[in-house]
Design a protein around this motif. Structure first.
Motif, mmCIF file in Angstrom:
data_model
loop_
_atom_site.group_PDB
_atom_site.id
_atom_site.type_symbol
_atom_site.label_atom_id
_atom_site.label_comp_id
_atom_site.label_asym_id
_atom_site.label_seq_id
_atom_site.Cartn_x
_atom_site.Cartn_y
_atom_site.Cartn_z
ATOM 1 N N TYR A 188 16.221 80.469 42.247
ATOM 2 C CA TYR A 188 16.858 79.504 42.923
ATOM 3 C C TYR A 188 16.435 78.147 42.628
ATOM 4 N N PRO A 189 15.187 77.732 42.685
ATOM 5 C CA PRO A 189 14.689 76.459 42.314
ATOM 6 C C PRO A 189 14.974 76.131 40.875
ATOM 7 N N VAL A 190 15.053 77.084 39.962
ATOM 8 C CA VAL A 190 15.242 76.712 38.614
ATOM 9 C C VAL A 190 16.847 76.515 38.416
ATOM 10 N N LEU A 191 17.637 77.508 39.050
ATOM 11 C CA LEU A 191 19.015 77.130 39.245
ATOM 12 C C LEU A 191 19.401 75.763 39.547
ATOM 13 N N HIS A 192 18.776 75.477 40.663
ATOM 14 C CA HIS A 192 19.150 74.037 41.283
ATOM 15 C C HIS A 192 18.665 73.060 40.350
ATOM 16 N N ARG A 193 17.451 73.248 39.795
ATOM 17 C CA ARG A 193 17.242 72.016 38.729
ATOM 18 C C ARG A 193 18.077 71.970 37.620
ATOM 19 N N LEU A 194 18.758 73.120 37.104
ATOM 20 C CA LEU A 194 19.562 72.959 36.208
ATOM 21 C C LEU A 194 20.868 72.561 36.667
ATOM 22 N N GLU A 195 21.133 72.783 37.802
ATOM 23 C CA GLU A 195 22.490 72.111 38.416
ATOM 24 C C GLU A 195 22.152 70.572 38.563
ATOM 25 N N ASN A 196 21.065 70.031 38.845
ATOM 26 C CA ASN A 196 20.896 68.814 39.050
ATOM 27 C C ASN A 196 21.008 68.010 37.760
ATOM 28 N N LYS A 197 20.545 68.784 36.622
ATOM 29 C CA LYS A 197 20.501 67.903 35.236
ATOM 30 C C LYS A 197 21.914 68.283 34.724
ATOM 31 N N GLY A 198 22.877 68.814 35.381
ATOM 32 C CA GLY A 198 24.189 69.155 34.538
ATOM 33 C C GLY A 198 24.365 70.161 33.845
ATOM 34 N N TYR A 199 23.507 71.029 33.520
ATOM 35 C CA TYR A 199 23.524 72.109 32.539
ATOM 36 C C TYR A 199 24.076 73.375 33.237
ATOM 37 N N VAL A 200 24.314 73.328 34.587
ATOM 38 C CA VAL A 200 24.994 74.597 35.096
ATOM 39 C C VAL A 200 25.899 73.723 36.345
ATOM 40 N N LYS A 201 27.010 74.426 36.907
ATOM 41 C CA LYS A 201 27.640 74.230 37.949
ATOM 42 C C LYS A 201 28.020 75.393 38.831
ATOM 43 N N SER A 202 27.844 75.303 39.941
ATOM 44 C CA SER A 202 28.045 76.457 40.820
ATOM 45 C C SER A 202 29.525 76.364 41.624
ATOM 46 N N TYR A 203 29.758 77.708 42.112
ATOM 47 C CA TYR A 203 30.933 77.875 42.850
ATOM 48 C C TYR A 203 30.934 79.158 43.422
ATOM 49 N N LYS A 204 31.865 78.995 44.597
ATOM 50 C CA LYS A 204 31.736 80.333 45.560
ATOM 51 C C LYS A 204 33.289 81.099 45.175
ATOM 52 N N ALA A 205 32.866 82.266 45.033
ATOM 53 C CA ALA A 205 33.923 83.248 44.625
ATOM 54 C C ALA A 205 33.577 84.618 45.091
ATOM 55 N N LYS A 206 34.457 85.273 45.541
ATOM 56 C CA LYS A 206 34.551 86.705 46.071
ATOM 57 C C LYS A 206 34.023 87.736 44.830
ATOM 58 N N GLY A 207 32.802 88.527 45.194
ATOM 59 C CA GLY A 207 32.261 89.471 44.200
ATOM 60 C C GLY A 207 33.196 90.793 44.113
ATOM 61 N N ASP A 208 32.757 91.581 43.190
ATOM 62 C CA ASP A 208 33.402 92.968 43.211
ATOM 63 C C ASP A 208 33.295 93.874 44.593
ATOM 64 N N THR A 209 32.503 93.577 45.451
ATOM 65 C CA THR A 209 32.554 94.063 46.875
ATOM 66 C C THR A 209 33.289 93.228 47.765
ATOM 67 N N GLY A 210 33.845 92.239 47.411
ATOM 68 C CA GLY A 210 34.737 91.636 48.232
ATOM 69 C C GLY A 210 33.764 90.452 49.012
ATOM 70 N N LYS A 211 32.521 90.608 48.819
ATOM 71 C CA LYS A 211 31.686 89.547 49.566
ATOM 72 C C LYS A 211 31.432 88.456 48.738
ATOM 73 N N GLU A 212 31.663 87.000 49.375
ATOM 74 C CA GLU A 212 31.535 85.777 48.710
ATOM 75 C C GLU A 212 30.312 85.605 48.570
ATOM 76 N N ARG A 213 30.162 85.038 46.899
ATOM 77 C CA ARG A 213 28.942 84.632 46.458
ATOM 78 C C ARG A 213 28.809 83.379 45.666
ATOM 79 N N LEU A 214 27.906 82.806 45.493
ATOM 80 C CA LEU A 214 27.588 81.652 44.539
ATOM 81 C C LEU A 214 27.307 82.231 43.192
ATOM 82 N N TYR A 215 28.350 81.493 42.374
ATOM 83 C CA TYR A 215 28.251 81.959 41.229
ATOM 84 C C TYR A 215 27.756 80.594 40.082
#
Length: 114
Positions: free
Chosen positions: A50-77
């Motif tokens: 997760y610190p790697v993902l946050h660093r990548l997001e802060n640099k603009g290499y990835v973006k995150s969004y919430k959505a429901k997964g296969d199980t119906g549980k909301e996840r951060l993609y």
């Protein structure tokens, strides 16, 4: 065989961006896919990824969004961005140079071991 964290640290961005280029994924899914594809060589903990993902997001290499997964549980993609695709290309070039150079030293070969 356990991989030295120093070796792994230098390739984490390459590994994560490579997976995200194939499609959006949530954190645990990234961990499991890395483990599966590497025959359990890469076993990340959530506290490492997760610190790697946050660093990548802060640099603009990835973006995150919430959505429901296969199980119906909301996840951060996480989704790779255009800048992330450019960075992935750079990371691949760096990796190729590094691996060819290491192999020249340890095996006298001019190409990476396959």
């Amino acid at each position: 065989m356990k991989i030295d964290k120093g070796l792994l640290g230098g390739s984490t961005v390459l590994l994560v961006l490579s997976l995200l280029k194939e499609g959006d994924r949530y954190g645990y899914e990234i961990i499991k896919e890395l483990e599966l594809r590497s025959d359990k060589t890469f076993q990340f903990k959530e506290g490492t990824l997760y610190p790697v993902l946050h660093r990548l997001e802060n640099k603009g290499y990835v973006k995150s969004y919430k959505a429901k997964g296969d199980t119906g549980k909301e996840r951060l993609y996480y989704q790779i961005t255009g800048n992330g695709k450019n960075q992935l290309a750079e990371e691949k070039k760096k990796w190729e140079l590094f691996s060819v150079s290491v192999n020249k030293v340890i095996g006298g070969e001019t190409h990476a071991f396959i």
